[in-house]
Scaffold this active site. Structure first.
Site, PDB file in Angstrom:
ATOM      1  CD  GLU A  13      -2.652   1.189   2.290  1.00  0.00           C
ATOM      2  OE1 GLU A  13      -3.590   2.158   2.703  1.00  0.00           O
ATOM      3  OE2 GLU A  13      -2.893   0.147   3.214  1.00  0.00           O
ATOM      4  CE  LYS A  33      -8.803   0.509   6.293  1.00  0.00           C
ATOM      5  NZ  LYS A  33      -8.438  -0.631   7.333  1.00  0.00           N
TER       6      LYS A  33
END
Length: 509
Positions: free
Chosen positions: A303, A320
């Site tokens: 990420e 997410k």
């Protein structure tokens, strides 16, 4: 001052000396050969990765901290420490070594970046032009309205100004970079001499040579029991029902025992040996290995937190939604498809996108914040993950430290609204997160910034004799009103597997 984030214009005699290397060096072997602290920003991807992921994984950087212009900034126990050399004091316009002040970390970082002379990007397409590399720990969130805690066992931030580095692109092309300035002829001569030492091919480290002796999986003990974590999930849901948050990122940590290593491989740094094995099993775009003082950090993060290019274009890419991959291709595709249409995961992702839009609006040109993609599913070696991309444009001269400060800690690791969610998580976790949930990367002298979110990361603290004092692995997930406590605990276990398996451990709580 310069438009690229308020950096100081470089003297006309200052430059980055560049040597294109005749073959692709093994950055792991170079890191192993160095006796100094290093920061290795290590990009790779599994086969079949989507085109959007390839752009993120194009460049790897090995930054060496022992050059003559080197400097260090760390923030520890709420105090700032700056260490310089004679050449670096000259380079930064007289900034002095500081034994410790109570100034906030982001205020000191803003000043140091303002004193850093601007250097053009020496390799086309690569934003790194030497500069500050290292990490910002989660507890710096206290400077953004979070709870007033500090990390245990290590600094809350450790950034090094590096004047020597090797960069490699995804095609294997490589360059060595070194800072030079006519105002510092001795230091410049040392750096030019160093350049000649990295032009020869470096013997590759064979992953087979770093295999551990594993009698069986060692238990990584949870800070809390699974039942306690599930109770905390329900407590988050109660806070959400009461209107105190929309989403809370609830985390925990696992204590990881040392694993006996084989006697072969780069024995000078057995923690690097572990990292080499991890990267072979789990390619990711934002891998990192840090050897900084007492810290050894092995990160397999997929990420990005923030990227800022030299012209002031910003992007954030929150993740997410995570699903464990299956060995069966049909089942694996079904898992991927299920994530893509999951109402809960999409809701989590959209909440964090809205949070990051708000964070970026604080420093961006009004009207420039936009969403480039929403809830795309990307596949990695061990998991499928849902990713979005938010973009913005900065006004000329905006401090890069101010942009990061406004968005820190990464919203995907806090929940929303950020301040309230951080407070709820802190009460339930009852302890600092440390480096986990913070950021790793660089503030380039070009004005570019690239920072990853510290997830999927093993953090080891050693003493002066090299004895391990602590080893921890953080994991967590986003809790919403629709969360099921058992499912959230399952997700935590999923997020531990890729790294813990690589060091011969398994989560036990």
């Amino acid at each position: 001052m310069d438009d690229r984030g308020g950096l100081t214009a470089a003297p006309a005699s200052a430059r980055i000396e560049v040597r294109r290397l005749p073959s692709t060096p093994d950055l792991g072997a170079l890191a192993a050969a160095s006796g100094a602290d290093v920061v290795w920003l290590d990009s790779s991807l599994p086969a079949g990765s989507p085109p959007t992921a390839h752009a993120r994984a194009r460049w790897s950087v090995l930054a060496l901290t022992d050059g003559p212009f080197a400097a260090r900034f760390r923030h520890e126990t709420r105090r700032a420490f700056v260490e310089t050399t004679p050449a670096s004091r000259s380079w930064f316009g007289g900034v002095a070594t500081a034994e410790g002040s109570d100034r906030p970390a982001f205020a000191v970082l803003t000043e140091l970046l303002a004193r850093t002379p601007v250097l053009p990007e020496p390799v086309a397409g690569c934003g790194f032009a030497l500069g500050w590399v290292g990490f910002l720990g989660y507890e710096l969130g206290r400077e953004s309205g979070g709870v007033d805690r500090t990390a245990e066992g290590h600094a809350d931030a450790d950034l090094r100004f590096v004047d020597r580095a090797v960069v490699v692109d995804a095609a294997g092309d490589a360059w060595a970079l070194a800072l030079a300035s006519d105002a510092e002829p001795e230091a410049s001569a040392r750096n030019c001499a160093w350049l000649e030492t990295v032009t020869a091919p470096v013997t590759r480290v064979d992953v087979d040579d770093v295999a551990p002796f594993l009698p069986g999986p060692a238990p990584a003990t949870g800070r809390v029991t699974r039942a306690a974590y599930e109770t905390a999930v329900d407590a988050c849901r109660a806070e959400i029902r009461a209107g105190n948050a929309f989403q809370v990122c609830l985390t925990t940590a696992f204590a990881v025992p040392p694993v006996q290593e084989a006697r072969r491989g780069p024995a000078r740094d057995p923690h690097l040996t572990e990292y080499l094995r991890l990267r072979a099993a789990d390619p990711v775009p934002f891998g990192a290995y840090l050897r900084l003082g007492p810290l050894r950090v092995a990160s397999r993060s997929p990420e990005r937190f923030l990227r800022i290019d030299a012209s002031g274009t910003v992007s954030a890419e929150p993740i997410k939604g995570t699903r464990r991959r299956s060995d069966d291709p049909v089942e694996d595709e079904a898992v991927r498809a299920g994530l893509a249409v999951s109402a809960k995961d999409r809701a989590e992702n959209v909440m964090i996108v809205d949070l990051l839009r708000n964070d970026l609006l604080r420093t961006a040109v009004p009207g420039s914040v936009h969403v480039d993609r929403l809830c795309d599913v990307e596949t990695y070696a061990s998991v499928h993950q849902m990713v979005s991309t938010i973009g913005a444009v900065l006004p000329a001269g905006t401090s890069r430290a101010a942009v990061v400060h406004a968005a820190f800690p990464p919203g995907s690791m806090t929940g929303a609204p950020k301040i309230s969610a951080m407070g709820i998580a802190d009460r339930l976790e009852d302890g600092p997160r440390g480096l986990y949930s913070g950021a790793i990367g660089y503030f380039s002298a070009s004005g570019a910034v690239d920072l990853s979110v510290v997830i999927r990361t093993l953090v080891t603290v050693i003493d002066d004799r090299g004895t391990v004092r602590s080893r921890s692995f953080g994991a967590g997930g986003a809790v919403t009103w629709s969360s099921v406590a058992a499912d959230e605990a399952d997700e935590v276990e999923t997020k531990t597997r890729s790294v813990l398996a690589g060091v011969g451990a398994v989560a036990r709580w």
